[in-house]
Structure formats: structure tokens, C-alpha cells
Design an enzyme around this catalytic site. Structure first.
Site, PDB file in Angstrom:
ATOM      1  N   HIS A 171       0.450  -1.238  -0.113  1.00  0.00           N
ATOM      2  CA  HIS A 171       0.009   0.003  -0.145  1.00  0.00           C
ATOM      3  C   HIS A 171       1.115   0.885   0.257  1.00  0.00           C
ATOM      4  O   HIS A 171       2.120   1.481   0.130  1.00  0.00           O
ATOM      5  CB  HIS A 171      -0.599   0.071   1.042  1.00  0.00           C
ATOM      6  CG  HIS A 171      -0.641   0.296   2.384  1.00  0.00           C
ATOM      7  ND1 HIS A 171      -0.579   1.429   3.437  1.00  0.00           N
ATOM      8  CD2 HIS A 171       0.811   0.414   2.890  1.00  0.00           C
ATOM      9  CE1 HIS A 171      -0.073   1.412   4.130  1.00  0.00           C
ATOM     10  NE2 HIS A 171       1.217   1.283   4.555  1.00  0.00           N
ATOM     11  N   CYS A 212       5.395   6.494   4.357  1.00  0.00           N
ATOM     12  CA  CYS A 212       4.362   5.800   3.858  1.00  0.00           C
ATOM     13  C   CYS A 212       3.615   6.651   2.544  1.00  0.00           C
ATOM     14  O   CYS A 212       2.819   5.902   2.043  1.00  0.00           O
ATOM     15  CB  CYS A 212       3.117   5.806   4.468  1.00  0.00           C
ATOM     16  SG  CYS A 212       3.374   5.203   6.193  1.00  0.00           S
ATOM     17  N   HIS A 219       5.016   0.224  -0.866  1.00  0.00           N
ATOM     18  CA  HIS A 219       5.467  -0.915   0.730  1.00  0.00           C
ATOM     19  C   HIS A 219       5.098  -1.645   0.756  1.00  0.00           C
ATOM     20  O   HIS A 219       4.122  -1.402   0.458  1.00  0.00           O
ATOM     21  CB  HIS A 219       6.461   0.310   1.784  1.00  0.00           C
ATOM     22  CG  HIS A 219       5.209   0.825   2.654  1.00  0.00           C
ATOM     23  ND1 HIS A 219       4.599   1.974   1.816  1.00  0.00           N
ATOM     24  CD2 HIS A 219       4.208   0.322   3.415  1.00  0.00           C
ATOM     25  CE1 HIS A 219       3.600   2.250   2.907  1.00  0.00           C
ATOM     26  NE2 HIS A 219       3.783   1.754   3.692  1.00  0.00           N
ATOM     27  N   HIS A 247       3.501  -4.718   4.422  1.00  0.00           N
ATOM     28  CA  HIS A 247       3.777  -5.242   5.157  1.00  0.00           C
ATOM     29  C   HIS A 247       3.052  -6.604   5.438  1.00  0.00           C
ATOM     30  O   HIS A 247       1.807  -6.753   4.769  1.00  0.00           O
ATOM     31  CB  HIS A 247       2.460  -4.205   6.601  1.00  0.00           C
ATOM     32  CG  HIS A 247       3.104  -2.613   6.941  1.00  0.00           C
ATOM     33  ND1 HIS A 247       4.303  -2.814   7.298  1.00  0.00           N
ATOM     34  CD2 HIS A 247       2.607  -1.865   5.677  1.00  0.00           C
ATOM     35  CE1 HIS A 247       4.049  -1.225   7.286  1.00  0.00           C
ATOM     36  NE2 HIS A 247       3.416  -0.550   6.246  1.00  0.00           N
ATOM     37  N   ASP A 303      -4.905 -11.093   0.525  1.00  0.00           N
ATOM     38  CA  ASP A 303      -3.423 -11.247   0.796  1.00  0.00           C
ATOM     39  C   ASP A 303      -2.744 -11.555  -0.457  1.00  0.00           C
ATOM     40  O   ASP A 303      -3.467 -11.592  -1.771  1.00  0.00           O
ATOM     41  CB  ASP A 303      -3.787 -12.531   1.465  1.00  0.00           C
ATOM     42  CG  ASP A 303      -2.477 -13.126   1.279  1.00  0.00           C
ATOM     43  OD1 ASP A 303      -1.478 -12.752   1.881  1.00  0.00           O
ATOM     44  OD2 ASP A 303      -2.258 -14.646   1.306  1.00  0.00           O
ATOM     45  N   HIS A 304      -1.436 -10.776  -0.559  1.00  0.00           N
ATOM     46  CA  HIS A 304      -0.667 -10.676  -1.761  1.00  0.00           C
ATOM     47  C   HIS A 304      -1.405 -10.091  -2.742  1.00  0.00           C
ATOM     48  O   HIS A 304      -1.109 -10.083  -4.283  1.00  0.00           O
ATOM     49  CB  HIS A 304      -0.429 -12.396  -2.000  1.00  0.00           C
ATOM     50  CG  HIS A 304       0.917 -12.779  -1.380  1.00  0.00           C
ATOM     51  ND1 HIS A 304       0.230 -13.412  -0.279  1.00  0.00           N
ATOM     52  CD2 HIS A 304       1.888 -12.873  -1.448  1.00  0.00           C
ATOM     53  CE1 HIS A 304       1.656 -13.753   0.625  1.00  0.00           C
ATOM     54  NE2 HIS A 304       2.630 -13.544  -0.625  1.00  0.00           N
ATOM     55  N   GLU A 357       0.248  -3.573  12.436  1.00  0.00           N
ATOM     56  CA  GLU A 357       0.796  -3.320  11.071  1.00  0.00           C
ATOM     57  C   GLU A 357       2.559  -3.644  11.459  1.00  0.00           C
ATOM     58  O   GLU A 357       2.500  -3.929  10.049  1.00  0.00           O
ATOM     59  CB  GLU A 357       0.344  -1.959  10.731  1.00  0.00           C
ATOM     60  CG  GLU A 357       0.566  -1.512   9.435  1.00  0.00           C
ATOM     61  CD  GLU A 357       0.892  -0.486   9.173  1.00  0.00           C
ATOM     62  OE1 GLU A 357       0.046  -0.051   8.498  1.00  0.00           O
ATOM     63  OE2 GLU A 357       1.426   0.940   9.936  1.00  0.00           O
TER      64      GLU A 357
END
Lengths: 137, 137, 137, 137, 137, 137
Positions: free
Chosen positions: F14, F33, F39, F41, F79-80, F126
Site C-alpha cells: 500500500h 508511507c 511498500h 507489511h 493477501d498478496h 501493522e
């Protein structure tokens, strides 16, 4: 040859200061760790021993015995103590994690042989970002 | 209303001793924590604030600002220090985790209002087996 | 010879895609990691160096210096970045954890020698279920 | 040569009892682990393989394949099972963590060669205070 | 009012089976947890009590006393035991984590009042993915 | 009333950027950010539901069902993936952890009622230093 590891913990105070250095030099080299009134950590100690499995028990060593040795020789001397002032095997030494690992090795090496296994590694985790390992040489 | 939590850490020395009590009574009540030459911990501090989301940023509060406040008001005073000797807001108080949580609350409450959010909880984890929470009342 | 380890962290985006392969082949080989619009991780980087203890400080190396080197050479380039697009030492390479470990080794090896210690291991933990280690050969 | 590690987990029951020993001797040697009606653990299994990076993928091995092998050969047999009663490769053996590590090694060694990598270490963590490692010799 | 929490752990075996149901129905409802020869977990138990700080000690309660109560009333009965077969307060009950939390609450409530504090929460973590909390009503 | 919590995880990319702001303002408010190439997490999602125990199973809800709902409604979408680009319920919104928690609540609320329990809390971690909780109001 199998390796088994036991974790024990101790909470202790210390500081990193050389009395033959000025406060400024201590601060330059040891940073916040030279703060004069002590600070402290929850240290985690991981002791790894290695050996053949005993054919009667299939243990390398009884972890209950390993734990008793570590507690008697090391934890009882360090837990809720001041590493610089209270601990016989650290007297006159800088209380860095490196030296602590080397000196704890010396406390444990012979006792582990009596349990028919060989001391392989002493690992000390000082914070979640730092740890030290000593393999005896 | 959304709750956000920031973790910060500090390593500090302390002991639990009342000077108007004998060493025996201190040992009876405070156990190993009364050891005279100090001991210490890696304390984890969790600060939870609550509020509405800011419509411009969708943040309750910018965690970077929350962190700066905690570091200035609390961590800078406690990290690599002696809680009994070095910390203005703990002077004359027993350095139990309970009191530490209550006093840290007092250090943070007003500053969090200035960030347009409300302090909800101060949680301090002293070891992996013990933690304390204070909700302000 | 004592081994000391420093943990640093970075949050980065990446994907595993070979542009000379079809989307189908990328999906077959790289699975969810080939998702076209990127995904990301909180990477944990453990850097282990080894050496003799310095007789003046009893440090193998000052962890504050070790940390500064890692942050300057590695973390500043990776944290809150896209590994495929933003990182000079990963340009033109597949961003697998294996390659990341090998390339981070190359970034650090010489600098650790300047701190009078030897780089021993670069370990990268991508998720709590996966990690990679490289020992330089 | 790069080392990659995959963690898998299983929850299983066991006890440490030799039927040719009295209950007293079992208790003396195996302590609480000899409790007659079983006890259990959340075991964490860390499997490390090593090898050269595949030039096409830059993987040592596809962790998805490594995981599938571990799950088929080991986890499916152990998870939510009784190690003493249900697991073919532990039949007639004492269910110590040492023996579990050695026997899991035997289940995995050949399969890892088929993935073009070499099994390096089987590590089993039984509790947060105890773990065992086997390197195949 | 301050809240303090003590963590204790126990390793135990159990299974989820209703004897008035067929094996098929048990499998359908309880899944792998109905495996006939038991399985087990390392359970983590977090007990939270609340109260005013004692003016003499600044403790809500002495965590050493809290720990002794938990160990005597709960851990001694559960650790290295079979929850279904060995534990008086679980007899005739399904050994779900929910019921375990409720029954542990009943074991502790009165004893915590004797320590001049009030039981606030019993939390049981069965695996790293699952936990249950009971607040007494 | 008992509370049960299920943890699931997702790895996603994100960035925090408002397109109606300059790069400078985005950097000032959102810091690292706002880095343009994304980037990511490893997010940990904790979903807590509450309810009475079902007298047939002693479950509040079958955690296997709770997990299936979370995976279908939330994890499969995140996810991914890229939170800003790929996720229907985050379209046009800033991808702060606060908003993610609120929107995940909306995805789950009705489905949990169908499992005869009530959604109590959505918590998203996070990084190890930051988490957000939303209780539905």
C-alpha cells in the site's frame, strides 16, 4: 549427535563504565549504557549442549538436570542482581554481553560434561534487537 | 471511535524497598525485587489513544506524533536510567509497575488531548509473565 | 571468537515476476507472489558478525556502529520502498529472499571489516514461517 | 550455498514411559512427562535445507514445494494425533523430542534431494524453553 | 483502579468428543479435535485482576501471591495432564477452550477476593491463532 | 457471554497518498508511507466475536467457521494484493490501518450474526509497534 537447548531468564542491572576513563570518554564509547545510576534488562539465556542419545532414555541429557545446573551456577547469581557489583564471576570485568557469554560458558562447561554431554553454545539475548553467541573458542 | 496503540520500550534499573522497613520486612513483602544493588528490566510500554478519524487523513492521530510525545515525556526520562533515582515523576514513590503506569498516564494525558485524541490505556509489560494496565480512573 | 547479532527491520513492497515468462508461467512458479500490483512484507534482517573481543571495550564491535552501517547501506534503501523498482543493488534481479540475502551480504561485507570484525551471516525473515540465511559462500 | 527454513506446526499428545520400568522409575527419570493419561504440546518444526540458487527462479527450492513435502510426510501424521499410538515412524520408540527430530529427518531426507536441495537441520521446539536440533549425523 | 495480569502455562492433552454422537458427527462438528487417541497443546493462561493500589506497597496484589493461587488451583491440576480424564473441575464437560475459561474463572474467583482484588478476566490462548476470554458474566 | 478471537494474516502492499495534495504535503503528513512506488507489511488481523456458549457444542462459534468467513470475505481479497488498487472495499479510500479496520468490520458484521455470535472487535497489527482496534461504533 543431537543438540538440545534450554532457555532460562534473568533480570539484572548493570552499566558499562571504565573507571580509568573520563565520563565523557565513557559516554563516547559506551553511549547510554554508561549512565551512572545503572539500567537493566530482562536477559534471555539459551544454553545448547550436544551429545549422543542415551540408549535407556533417548535423551541427550535430561533437560531437568540441565536446567538445574544453569539455575544453580548462573541464574541464582544473576537474577535480580547487579552484574557489576553482585556477581563473583564478573568481578573486575566490563559487563558487556560478550564477556557475560564467555564467563557463563566457564561456569557451565565442566558441569555439562558431568551430565555426559558437551557444552556447544551460550547465547544471550539482551534486547529483541541484540544477541551474542559464544562457542567456547 | 477507533483505538490506536503505539509500543515503545525502555531498559531501566529499579528496586522495591521502603526505607522505613527493615531489610527482612522488605524481603518478605517485595521478595527478590528488594535486592539492594538494583536489578532491571526491558519494559514494554503500550499507549492506547482513541478518537474519531480525521476526515483529511483518516488517522485518529498521526502515530509519528504520538510516538514523539511518548518519547519526549516518558522514554527519554526512563530509558537507560534508574527509576528510583533518575526519574522526576517517580521521585519519592515505590517503583512498582502499578505506580509507573499511573504516573506515565499523568505525563501523557494532556499531550494526547493536544493531538485531538483521548488517552485510553497505559499498559506496561515488565516481563513476559507480568503486565499492568491503567485506564485513568 | 564471539558472534554478535543485530536485528533491523524494513517494510517493503515487491513481486516475483519474470517478464520473459507468461502470466500463467509466473503464476505456476511464483504463485501468489506474482500478483501484478505488488504485495509486501515486514522483513526482519539479522546481521551476525564475529571476531575477537577488543581488550579496551570487551566488545567484538560496537553494536551502535554495526547498526549505523546496516541502516546506511541497507535499511535506508529498502525501508518503505519497492524492492524491484527502488533499490540500486536489486536492479534487474528477482526479488526472492535468497537473492536479497546474498545482495545484502555484498553491501555489508567490506564495511564490517572496517569495524574490525568479520561478517558471518545475513538472515532475512520474510514471514513468521520462512527465513533465509547466507554465510558468504 | 544458501540456507532456507520453513516453519510448520503440529499439536499432538504424548507421554514418556518405558513399560519395562515401574511407575516410580518412570516418574524419577521422566518426571511429569510420565503422567499416565497423556499430555500434549504445540510443537513448532523448523526444517532447513541448503543448496545453490536455481538460475531460473533464484530459489534454492520453492518453499511451497518444501512445505508440501513436510506436510505430507510429517505434519499429516502428527497433527492432532498421539505420537506414541498413531504415528508409524515413532512406533516402539520413546517419544522424546530428540527421537522425534531424528525420525523426522529420516522422513524428509530423500524428498528434499528430489527438490534439488539438501536437508540441513530439523529443529523442534516443544515449549518456549526447550528445543532440539538434528543435523543428520 | 489498576489491572494486573499474570501469565502461567500448562501442557495438556484433550479431545473434543460427545459420546452420544457417532464418530462421523463428532468429526463433522469437532474436526481434527475429535481424533480418538487425544492430541494436546501448550496452553497459555492470562489471569487479570483489578483493584485499588494498597497504600503500603502500591501493589494491587502481590503477583507472587496471585501466581501461587493460580498454580495451586489451576496449573497443578492441568499441567502434564489429560483435561478430559484427570481434571476434577472439567469432569463430564466438553473440553473446549470456552468451557475451560469459564471453569478456571470459578476456581479463581473467591481466592482473588481473599487477596483484596477482583478477578477481571481469564484468557486462554490455545494456539497462536486462537484465544478465548471470559469476564465472569 | 464468552469472547473468542481468531488470528489471520495477510501480506499486502500500500501507500498513503492523497492525489489532491502535492508530493511535499503528502510527505509532510504521511512521511515514509507516501513513498511513490509502494511498500508493504505482514498484517496480523485479530477478529473477536462474543456470544453465549451453544449447549450442544459448548462453542460460542466454531472457530473453523469463523476462520472460513474471515478468509472468504477479507483475506482472499487482501493477501498478496495491493490495498489501494486491488481491494473492492478499499476503493477510493486512504489505506490507513484505521480505515482498514473499519472497512473489515463492515465486511464481517453480518456474517458473524449468521454464525449466531456478535462481532466484538477488529484489531489490525501493522508492525510490532503499531496496532488499531475498532469496536463498531
Amino acid at each position: 549427535m543431537v543438540y538440545i537447548t534450554r532457555r532460562e531468564q534473568f533480570s539484572a542491572a548493570h552499566k558499562l563504565v571504565r573507571e580509568d576513563w573520563s565520563a565523557e570518554k565513557n559516554l563516547e564509547i559506551f553511549g547510554k549504557c554508561s549512565s551512572p545510576n545503572w539500567h537493566g534488562h530482562n536477559y534471555q539465556l539459551f544454553v545448547t549442549v550436544k551429545g549422543e542419545q542415551n540408549p535407556d532414555t533417548s535423551f541427550v541429557a535430561n533437560l531437568s538436570d540441565v536446567s538445574k545446573v544453569i539455575c544453580k551456577k548462573v541464574i541464582a547469581k544473576l537474577d535480580h542482581k547487579n552484574i557489576n557489583l553482585d556477581v563473583d564471576f564478573m568481578k573486575g570485568k566490563l559487563s558487556t554481553t560478550e564477556t557475560l557469554a564467555v564467563e557463563i560458558w566457564k561456569q557451565l562447561e565442566t558441569s555439562m560434561q558431568k551430565l555426559n554431554c558437551e557444552l556447544h553454545c551460550v547465547k544471550i539475548q539482551e534486547t529483541e534487537n541484540n544477541y551474542v553467541e559464544f562457542f567456547g573458542k
